[in-house]
Design a protein around this motif. Structure first.
Motif, mmCIF file in Angstrom:
data_model
loop_
_atom_site.group_PDB
_atom_site.id
_atom_site.type_symbol
_atom_site.label_atom_id
_atom_site.label_comp_id
_atom_site.label_asym_id
_atom_site.label_seq_id
_atom_site.Cartn_x
_atom_site.Cartn_y
_atom_site.Cartn_z
ATOM 1 N N THR A 251 14.452 39.419 41.508
ATOM 2 C CA THR A 251 15.514 38.613 42.087
ATOM 3 C C THR A 251 15.485 37.291 41.354
ATOM 4 O O THR A 251 14.466 36.596 41.351
ATOM 5 N N LEU A 252 16.585 36.963 40.689
ATOM 6 C CA LEU A 252 16.688 35.724 39.931
ATOM 7 C C LEU A 252 17.511 34.737 40.740
ATOM 8 O O LEU A 252 18.664 35.006 41.074
ATOM 9 N N ALA B 107 22.390 24.267 47.175
ATOM 10 C CA ALA B 107 21.808 25.472 47.763
ATOM 11 C C ALA B 107 21.382 26.468 46.691
ATOM 12 O O ALA B 107 22.048 26.606 45.664
ATOM 13 N N PRO B 108 20.298 27.188 46.913
ATOM 14 C CA PRO B 108 19.897 28.236 45.977
ATOM 15 C C PRO B 108 20.958 29.342 45.938
ATOM 16 O O PRO B 108 21.604 29.636 46.939
ATOM 17 N N VAL B 109 21.111 29.959 44.761
ATOM 18 C CA VAL B 109 22.071 31.031 44.568
ATOM 19 C C VAL B 109 21.349 32.207 43.918
ATOM 20 O O VAL B 109 20.626 32.017 42.931
ATOM 21 N N ILE B 110 21.547 33.393 44.461
ATOM 22 C CA ILE B 110 21.013 34.589 43.800
ATOM 23 C C ILE B 110 21.924 34.882 42.626
ATOM 24 O O ILE B 110 23.113 35.166 42.784
ATOM 25 N N VAL B 111 21.369 34.779 41.434
ATOM 26 C CA VAL B 111 22.114 34.953 40.191
ATOM 27 C C VAL B 111 22.190 36.428 39.809
ATOM 28 O O VAL B 111 23.212 36.908 39.329
ATOM 29 N N ALA B 112 21.103 37.147 40.025
ATOM 30 C CA ALA B 112 21.064 38.561 39.650
ATOM 31 C C ALA B 112 19.902 39.245 40.356
ATOM 32 O O ALA B 112 18.938 38.592 40.766
ATOM 33 N N PRO C 31 25.993 42.040 36.289
ATOM 34 C CA PRO C 31 25.943 40.997 35.265
ATOM 35 C C PRO C 31 25.503 39.679 35.929
ATOM 36 O O PRO C 31 26.029 39.334 36.996
ATOM 37 N N PRO C 32 24.544 38.977 35.339
ATOM 38 C CA PRO C 32 24.105 37.716 35.947
ATOM 39 C C PRO C 32 25.272 36.737 36.095
ATOM 40 O O PRO C 32 26.119 36.627 35.220
#
Length: 139
Positions: A95-96, A103-108, A135-136
């Protein structure tokens, strides 16, 4: 848990920590000289191979487009196989997460598959294949 399994888990943790801290010396230390990286999206290779420790460090040191962000590489549910003959394979869920001051965001999300080998009693990454589920996102 065997000593080899513990050492391999530590190499994977050191890899993620080095990326997150932008510690290129620590990142270099966990890779073999002839290491290779590959990136795929849904099993289609989109980048790589990036061949050799120096090329990998050059790639990791290149800033991404846009403003700098703090990334977190969360590697979980690691399964390790092999290790008897000096090589091993480890697969972890990735989990990237990116944090740009808000705020944190899940990129990929995806899977990281490591092939590791031991030389002079030290485990190092020989190959790394990141297979993203999506795709990230730009970050």
């Amino acid at each position: 848990m065997s000593a080899a399994t513990h050492e391999i888990q530590q190499v994977i943790a050191q890899y993620g920590s080095a990326l997150d801290a932008h510690d290129l010396d620590a990142l270099a230390a966990v890779h073999r000289d002839d290491a290779e990286w590959f990136f795929a999206v849904r099993d289609q290779v989109v980048m790589g191979p990036i061949r050799g420790r120096d090329a990998i460090i050059g790639f990791a040191s290149t800033p991404s487009d846009g403003p700098p962000v703090q990334q977190r590489h969360l590697l979980t549910n690691t399964v390790i196989t092999g290790g008897v003959d000096g090589t091993s394979r480890a697969t972890a869920l990735l989990t990237l997460i990116a944090v740009d001051g808000s705020a944190p965001v899940i990129v990929a999300t995806g899977t990281a598959t490591f092939t590791l080998s031991v030389a002079d009693e030290v485990w190092r990454i020989a190959t790394l294949r990141i297979a993203f589920d999506n795709p990230p996102l730009p970050h």
